[in-house]
Design a protein around this motif. Structure first.
Motif, PDB file in Angstrom:
ATOM      1  N   ASP A 307       0.807  -1.235   0.000  1.00 21.71           N
ATOM      2  CA  ASP A 307       0.000   0.000   0.000  1.00 21.71           C
ATOM      3  C   ASP A 307       0.833   1.276   0.000  1.00 21.71           C
ATOM      4  O   ASP A 307       0.377   2.324   0.456  1.00 21.71           O
ATOM      5  CB  ASP A 307      -0.959   0.048   1.207  1.00 21.71           C
ATOM      6  N   ALA A 308       2.049   1.196  -0.496  1.00 22.07           N
ATOM      7  CA  ALA A 308       2.853   2.409  -0.643  1.00 22.07           C
ATOM      8  C   ALA A 308       3.598   2.304  -1.975  1.00 22.07           C
ATOM      9  O   ALA A 308       4.631   1.639  -2.075  1.00 22.07           O
ATOM     10  CB  ALA A 308       3.833   2.562   0.517  1.00 22.07           C
ATOM     11  N   LEU A 313       6.688   7.021  -3.019  1.00 28.50           N
ATOM     12  CA  LEU A 313       7.808   7.027  -2.067  1.00 28.50           C
ATOM     13  C   LEU A 313       8.992   7.797  -2.634  1.00 28.50           C
ATOM     14  O   LEU A 313       9.609   8.619  -1.952  1.00 28.50           O
ATOM     15  CB  LEU A 313       8.233   5.591  -1.736  1.00 28.50           C
ATOM     16  N   MET A 314       9.274   7.542  -3.902  1.00 27.39           N
ATOM     17  CA  MET A 314      10.415   8.211  -4.534  1.00 27.39           C
ATOM     18  C   MET A 314      10.186   9.719  -4.561  1.00 27.39           C
ATOM     19  O   MET A 314      11.106  10.504  -4.352  1.00 27.39           O
ATOM     20  CB  MET A 314      10.594   7.698  -5.963  1.00 27.39           C
ATOM     21  N   MET A 315       8.932  10.115  -4.826  1.00 25.86           N
ATOM     22  CA  MET A 315       8.626  11.540  -4.863  1.00 25.86           C
ATOM     23  C   MET A 315       8.916  12.183  -3.503  1.00 25.86           C
ATOM     24  O   MET A 315       9.428  13.294  -3.429  1.00 25.86           O
ATOM     25  CB  MET A 315       7.157  11.743  -5.220  1.00 25.86           C
ATOM     26  N   LYS A 319      14.848  13.591  -3.305  1.00 23.42           N
ATOM     27  CA  LYS A 319      15.765  14.732  -3.174  1.00 23.42           C
ATOM     28  C   LYS A 319      16.795  14.468  -2.080  1.00 23.42           C
ATOM     29  O   LYS A 319      17.856  15.060  -2.060  1.00 23.42           O
ATOM     30  CB  LYS A 319      14.975  16.002  -2.846  1.00 23.42           C
ATOM     31  N   GLU A 320      16.454  13.550  -1.188  1.00 23.62           N
ATOM     32  CA  GLU A 320      17.340  13.304  -0.047  1.00 23.62           C
ATOM     33  C   GLU A 320      18.057  11.954  -0.092  1.00 23.62           C
ATOM     34  O   GLU A 320      19.141  11.808   0.459  1.00 23.62           O
ATOM     35  CB  GLU A 320      16.524  13.388   1.259  1.00 23.62           C
ATOM     36  N   LYS A 379       4.616   5.902   5.843  1.00 27.40           N
ATOM     37  CA  LYS A 379       3.403   6.238   6.603  1.00 27.40           C
ATOM     38  C   LYS A 379       2.572   7.272   5.862  1.00 27.40           C
ATOM     39  O   LYS A 379       1.353   7.163   5.764  1.00 27.40           O
ATOM     40  CB  LYS A 379       3.775   6.746   8.005  1.00 27.40           C
ATOM     41  N   GLU A 380       3.258   8.280   5.310  1.00 25.81           N
ATOM     42  CA  GLU A 380       2.532   9.328   4.600  1.00 25.81           C
ATOM     43  C   GLU A 380       1.835   8.790   3.361  1.00 25.81           C
ATOM     44  O   GLU A 380       0.670   9.093   3.109  1.00 25.81           O
ATOM     45  CB  GLU A 380       3.484  10.474   4.232  1.00 25.81           C
ATOM     46  N   VAL A 381       2.550   7.994   2.587  1.00 26.89           N
ATOM     47  CA  VAL A 381       1.955   7.462   1.348  1.00 26.89           C
ATOM     48  C   VAL A 381       0.805   6.511   1.693  1.00 26.89           C
ATOM     49  O   VAL A 381      -0.237   6.532   1.044  1.00 26.89           O
ATOM     50  CB  VAL A 381       3.030   6.769   0.475  1.00 26.89           C
TER      51      VAL A 381
END
Ligand SMILES: *Cc1c(COP(=O)(O)O)cnc(C)c1O
Length: 390
Positions: A307-308, A313-315, A319-320, A379-381
């Protein structure tokens, strides 16, 4: 002090070790000679450096220097192994056995040979990403001339049962070629104990420069003949013509020497960090390791995050943290990775997988940051997915 972005894509390429760069530099300027110039010291010096590098590379894989042929990298070497054997042994047979999760340099070359009349068996792999040895042996036919099984997979980091494959190949009198671009310099590789007849490697996967690699070609028991794929000049004992890339070769040699010295300690250090990273991410729940954990390179983990989506996730992360979803070569396409599909992973999990590849410069501090940052991103995705479902 933590510096961003953090590089965790060491399976796509590695930075050139500074000691390698230092060894190479004089060969661009002061020692610029053509290694084929037999008539003066400029040529002699270049040739000496090339022969020294040949010894360094041979030592790393338990070969004789004369069995090493320099190429522009593993892609060219893979082409030379497959096409060179096919052209030479055409009178013996036209059947090649390989597997579904080989690198594109092997798979696309096999496709090319099929158009020229080759018969190719693409062995499936288990959910662990390993070939079945009984299936391999059963696939051997009277017209089989070559078994091509990679040493370690670039997307999963899984390590094939190479010694067993070599024993089967030898028992049936079939040549054995292994693409070892991901394994050489990372884990011990020995062409004799593994009955390997042909092996390919690439400098930029082992802290050397890009655009240089080599193929090992067994000279006795059996003596392997390869039809050249690039003609002109007869360099490299006729197997690969073209003015030698002396700085690149010197760099590959130095990289091989450093790997031989540091492989064991690097592997120990990196596997501890890899296991810590993997353990922490698995602890989130609904995270799984893709491919065998027991038969794996020490510095790689490929994880699926239920579910991610990897894209999401890459988005959040790219950048980091430099990561790959699928292999670097296929990440431009939206097709799920053929390697993950071959494991039997459903599309949505294949689309939710990330490869973490650690390397010589990876620090504990970086791993701490990656754990924290990836956990937050997942968690966010996932929260977004739930909101969309509501
Ligand atoms: C990187 C890689 C190659 C291609 O090597 P290049 O030197 O970049 O052409 C081939 N096979 C495997 C397994 C690889 O990881």
């Amino acid at each position: 002090m933590l510096k961003l972005p953090i590089y965790l894509d060491y399976n796509a390429t590695t930075p050139c070790d500074l000691r390698v760069v230092e060894a190479m530099l004089p060969y661009f300027t002061e020692h610029f000679g053509n290694a084929a110039s037999r008539s003066h010291p400029f040529g002699w010096h270049a040739e000496e450096a090339v022969e020294y590098a040949r010894e360094q590379v041979a030592r790393l894989i338990g070969a004789e220097p004369k069995e090493i042929v320099f190429t522009s990298g593993a892609t060219e070497a893979d082409n030379l192994a497959l096409k060179g054997v096919y052209d030479t042994y055409a009178t013996k047979g036209n059947h090649i056995i390989t597997c579904q999760i080989e690198h594109k340099a092997v798979l696309d070359t096999c496709k090319h040979l099929e158009k020229e009349g080759a018969e190719v068996t693409y062995l499936p792999v288990s959910a662990e990403g390993l070939i079945d040895l009984e299936a391999l042996e059963a696939a051997i036919q009277p017209n089989t001339i070559l078994i091509a099984i990679m040493y370690a997979n670039n997307e999963l980091g899984t390590v094939m049962p190479i010694q067993e494959v070599g024993a089967i190949a030898r028992k049936h009198g079939v040549l054995f070629f292994t693409d070892a671009a991901q394994a050489v310099g990372k884990i011990p590789v020995d062409v004799n104990s593994d009955n390997i007849d042909l092996l390919t490697l690439s400098a930029h996967k082992m802290y050397g420069p890009k655009g240089i690699g080599a193929i090992y070609v067994r000279r006795k028991g059996p003596r392997v003949k390869l039809a050249a794929q690039i003609d002109g000049g007869g360099h490299e004992r006729g197997m690969r013509s073209g003015t030698l890339n002396v700085p690149g070769i010197v760099g590959l040699g130095k990289a091989a020497e450093l790997c031989l010295q540091e492989m064991t300690s690097d592997a120990q250090r990196l596997s501890i960090m890899r296991d810590r990273l993997e353990g922490a991410l698995l602890g989130m729940g609904d995270v799984a390791v893709n491919g065998s954990r027991a038969h794996r390179l020490p510095h790689v983990t490929n994880l699926s995050f239920k579910d991610a989506e990897a894209n999401g996730l890459m988005m959040e992360l790219n950048k980091e943290i430099a990561l790959s979803s699928g292999s670097a070569c296929t990440s431009a396409t939206l097709e799920p990775s053929y390697v993950l599909k071959a494991l039997g992973l459903p599309d949505e999990l294949a689309h939710s997988s990330l490869r973490f590849g650690l390397g010589r410069n990876t620090t504990e501090e970086e791993i701490d940051y990656v754990i924290e940052r990836v956990t937050r991103a997942v968690k966010e995705v996932r929260a977004r997915v739930i909101r969309m479902e509501e």
